[in-house]
Design a protein around this motif. Structure first.
Motif, mmCIF file in Angstrom:
data_model
loop_
_atom_site.group_PDB
_atom_site.id
_atom_site.type_symbol
_atom_site.label_atom_id
_atom_site.label_comp_id
_atom_site.label_asym_id
_atom_site.label_seq_id
_atom_site.Cartn_x
_atom_site.Cartn_y
_atom_site.Cartn_z
ATOM 1 N N TYR A 107 -6.460 3.214 -5.221
ATOM 2 C CA TYR A 107 -6.933 3.636 -3.906
ATOM 3 C C TYR A 107 -6.641 5.115 -3.669
ATOM 4 O O TYR A 107 -5.658 5.662 -4.173
ATOM 5 N N SER A 108 -7.505 5.749 -2.887
ATOM 6 C CA SER A 108 -7.270 7.121 -2.450
ATOM 7 C C SER A 108 -7.031 7.105 -0.946
ATOM 8 O O SER A 108 -7.663 6.339 -0.216
ATOM 9 N N VAL A 109 -6.104 7.942 -0.501
ATOM 10 C CA VAL A 109 -5.705 7.970 0.902
ATOM 11 C C VAL A 109 -6.110 9.308 1.503
ATOM 12 O O VAL A 109 -5.711 10.370 1.014
ATOM 13 N N ASP A 110 -6.916 9.264 2.569
ATOM 14 C CA ASP A 110 -7.365 10.478 3.240
ATOM 15 C C ASP A 110 -6.282 11.003 4.176
ATOM 16 O O ASP A 110 -5.289 10.328 4.454
ATOM 17 N N ALA A 111 -6.517 12.196 4.683
ATOM 18 C CA ALA A 111 -5.600 12.785 5.656
ATOM 19 C C ALA A 111 -5.936 12.331 7.076
ATOM 20 O O ALA A 111 -5.281 12.744 8.033
ATOM 21 N N ILE A 112 -6.945 11.460 7.222
ATOM 22 C CA ILE A 112 -7.364 10.988 8.544
ATOM 23 C C ILE A 112 -6.392 9.921 9.031
ATOM 24 O O ILE A 112 -6.339 8.814 8.495
ATOM 25 N N GLU A 113 -5.599 10.252 10.040
ATOM 26 C CA GLU A 113 -4.608 9.313 10.569
ATOM 27 C C GLU A 113 -5.256 8.402 11.601
ATOM 28 O O GLU A 113 -5.878 8.861 12.555
ATOM 29 N N LEU A 114 -5.091 7.095 11.412
ATOM 30 C CA LEU A 114 -5.655 6.109 12.332
ATOM 31 C C LEU A 114 -4.663 5.695 13.404
ATOM 32 O O LEU A 114 -5.047 5.202 14.462
ATOM 33 N N GLY A 115 -3.384 5.875 13.122
ATOM 34 C CA GLY A 115 -2.350 5.493 14.074
ATOM 35 C C GLY A 115 -0.984 5.787 13.491
ATOM 36 O O GLY A 115 -0.836 5.989 12.283
ATOM 37 N N ALA A 116 0.033 5.825 14.355
ATOM 38 C CA ALA A 116 1.390 6.129 13.898
ATOM 39 C C ALA A 116 2.395 5.348 14.723
ATOM 40 O O ALA A 116 2.139 4.992 15.878
ATOM 41 N N GLY A 117 3.548 5.066 14.103
ATOM 42 C CA GLY A 117 4.623 4.353 14.782
ATOM 43 C C GLY A 117 5.959 4.937 14.393
ATOM 44 O O GLY A 117 6.037 6.013 13.790
ATOM 45 N N GLY A 118 7.023 4.207 14.724
ATOM 46 C CA GLY A 118 8.357 4.714 14.478
ATOM 47 C C GLY A 118 8.745 4.767 13.011
ATOM 48 O O GLY A 118 9.641 5.517 12.628
ATOM 49 N N TYR A 119 8.064 3.974 12.173
ATOM 50 C CA TYR A 119 8.463 3.880 10.773
ATOM 51 C C TYR A 119 7.445 4.466 9.798
ATOM 52 O O TYR A 119 7.715 4.542 8.602
ATOM 53 N N GLY A 120 6.287 4.862 10.288
ATOM 54 C CA GLY A 120 5.280 5.399 9.385
ATOM 55 C C GLY A 120 3.958 5.583 10.096
ATOM 56 O O GLY A 120 3.894 5.602 11.328
ATOM 57 N N ALA A 121 2.898 5.723 9.318
ATOM 58 C CA ALA A 121 1.573 5.964 9.879
ATOM 59 C C ALA A 121 0.523 5.218 9.063
ATOM 60 O O ALA A 121 0.765 4.816 7.923
ATOM 61 N N VAL A 122 -0.653 5.043 9.674
ATOM 62 C CA VAL A 122 -1.774 4.379 9.012
ATOM 63 C C VAL A 122 -2.891 5.401 8.819
ATOM 64 O O VAL A 122 -3.249 6.127 9.752
ATOM 65 N N TYR A 123 -3.425 5.444 7.597
ATOM 66 C CA TYR A 123 -4.466 6.406 7.257
ATOM 67 C C TYR A 123 -5.712 5.680 6.752
ATOM 68 O O TYR A 123 -5.634 4.563 6.246
ATOM 69 N N LYS A 124 -6.830 6.358 6.877
ATOM 70 C CA LYS A 124 -8.064 5.835 6.301
ATOM 71 C C LYS A 124 -8.065 6.129 4.809
ATOM 72 O O LYS A 124 -7.589 7.173 4.366
ATOM 73 N N GLY A 125 -8.573 5.193 4.017
ATOM 74 C CA GLY A 125 -8.645 5.383 2.577
ATOM 75 C C GLY A 125 -9.830 4.637 2.008
ATOM 76 O O GLY A 125 -10.675 4.116 2.746
ATOM 77 N N LYS A 126 -9.895 4.566 0.686
ATOM 78 C CA LYS A 126 -10.982 3.828 0.047
ATOM 79 C C LYS A 126 -10.555 3.372 -1.340
ATOM 80 O O LYS A 126 -9.660 3.965 -1.964
ATOM 81 N N GLU A 127 -11.182 2.303 -1.794
ATOM 82 C CA GLU A 127 -10.980 1.842 -3.160
ATOM 83 C C GLU A 127 -11.748 2.781 -4.080
ATOM 84 O O GLU A 127 -12.956 2.985 -3.902
ATOM 85 N N THR A 128 -11.071 3.374 -5.033
ATOM 86 C CA THR A 128 -11.667 4.424 -5.855
ATOM 87 C C THR A 128 -12.904 3.947 -6.607
ATOM 88 O O THR A 128 -13.935 4.635 -6.641
ATOM 89 N N ALA A 129 -12.849 2.762 -7.189
ATOM 90 C CA ALA A 129 -13.945 2.280 -8.034
ATOM 91 C C ALA A 129 -15.201 1.941 -7.250
ATOM 92 O O ALA A 129 -16.320 2.171 -7.710
ATOM 93 N N THR A 130 -15.032 1.389 -6.047
ATOM 94 C CA THR A 130 -16.180 0.879 -5.289
ATOM 95 C C THR A 130 -16.528 1.702 -4.055
ATOM 96 O O THR A 130 -17.621 1.567 -3.509
ATOM 97 N N GLY A 131 -15.589 2.526 -3.592
ATOM 98 C CA GLY A 131 -15.805 3.273 -2.359
ATOM 99 C C GLY A 131 -15.575 2.440 -1.108
ATOM 100 O O GLY A 131 -15.825 2.902 0.009
ATOM 101 N N LYS A 132 -15.086 1.208 -1.274
ATOM 102 C CA LYS A 132 -14.842 0.327 -0.130
ATOM 103 C C LYS A 132 -13.793 0.939 0.789
ATOM 104 O O LYS A 132 -12.701 1.291 0.351
ATOM 105 N N PRO A 133 -14.097 1.087 2.087
ATOM 106 C CA PRO A 133 -13.120 1.674 3.012
ATOM 107 C C PRO A 133 -11.954 0.729 3.282
ATOM 108 O O PRO A 133 -12.138 -0.487 3.378
#
Length: 206
Positions: free
Chosen positions: A7-33
């Motif tokens: 998987y590849s992880v974009d710099a687009i942050e979808l949300g954040a909390g006290g322990y980390g953050a959630v980013y948009k990404g995709k499966e490298t082989a298929t492009g599935k978000p």
């Protein structure tokens, strides 16, 4: 762009909390978000992360965010999950100035259906709120964030062992009085209380 496993992880942050953050990404082989939750081992114990992963693996339901894979590195863990493209139910309520009654009923039925499933698996979420309900591309609800969830044990016969919970957790605006008071509580009952707050916040005032 960060590459983690398949998987590849974009710099687009979808949300954040006290322990980390959630980013948009995709499966490298298929492009599935996908959505990728990045947790720092310096801020959250590895055992706690593994507990969350185990709960999500036991919580596969059409109205619960699906965990695809857990990738653990030396200093970080990556939880690769289903992407809910329409974001938080909280944002939907804010954008629309609350929801119409028929729409709110559909969402609430989906949330309660997922909650009934989780409780049947012995899982108390303990942090239900509008921000922890996501909407997919078809506007179906998906419960997310199992970082505070509790797993009740089962005995050899398959009967659930209901113990009294005592740790104070969750969000104050949604937490049941017995949780905030520090008294012992039933995790399932407090989930239902939180659902009631979600329901009250969703419909448009008459």
């Amino acid at each position: 762009m960060l590459v983690v496993g398949e998987y590849s992880v974009d710099a687009i942050e979808l949300g954040a909390g006290g322990y980390g953050a959630v980013y948009k990404g995709k499966e490298t082989a298929t492009g599935k978000p996908v959505a990728v939750k990045v947790l720092s081992h310096g801020r959250m114990r590895v055992a706690a992360i593994q507990h969350e992963v185990k709960l999500m693996q036991n919580a596969r339901h059409k109205h619960v965010i699906e965990l695809y894979v857990h990738i653990q590195q030396e200093d970080k863990s990556f939880l690769v999950m289903e992407l809910a493209e329409h974001g938080e139910l909280f944002s939907r309520v804010i954008d629309k100035g609350n929801l119409d009654e028929p729409e709110a009923k559909v969402y609430f039925a989906q949330i309660m259906g997922a909650l009934d499933f989780l409780h049947g698996r012995g899982i108390a979420h303990r942090d239900l709120k509008l921000e922890n309900v996501l909407l997919d591309a078809q506007d179906n609800c998906k419960i997310c964030d199992f970082g505070l969830a509790h797993q009740y044990d089962f005995d050899a016969s398959g009967k659930m062992i209901k113990t009294t919970l005592r740790d104070i957790c969750g969000s104050k605006s949604y937490a049941a009085p017995e949780v905030l008071a520090g008294r012992g509580y039933d995790g399932f009952a407090t989930d239902v209380w939180s659902c009631g707050i979600v329901r009250a916040a969703a419909p448009r005032p008459r």
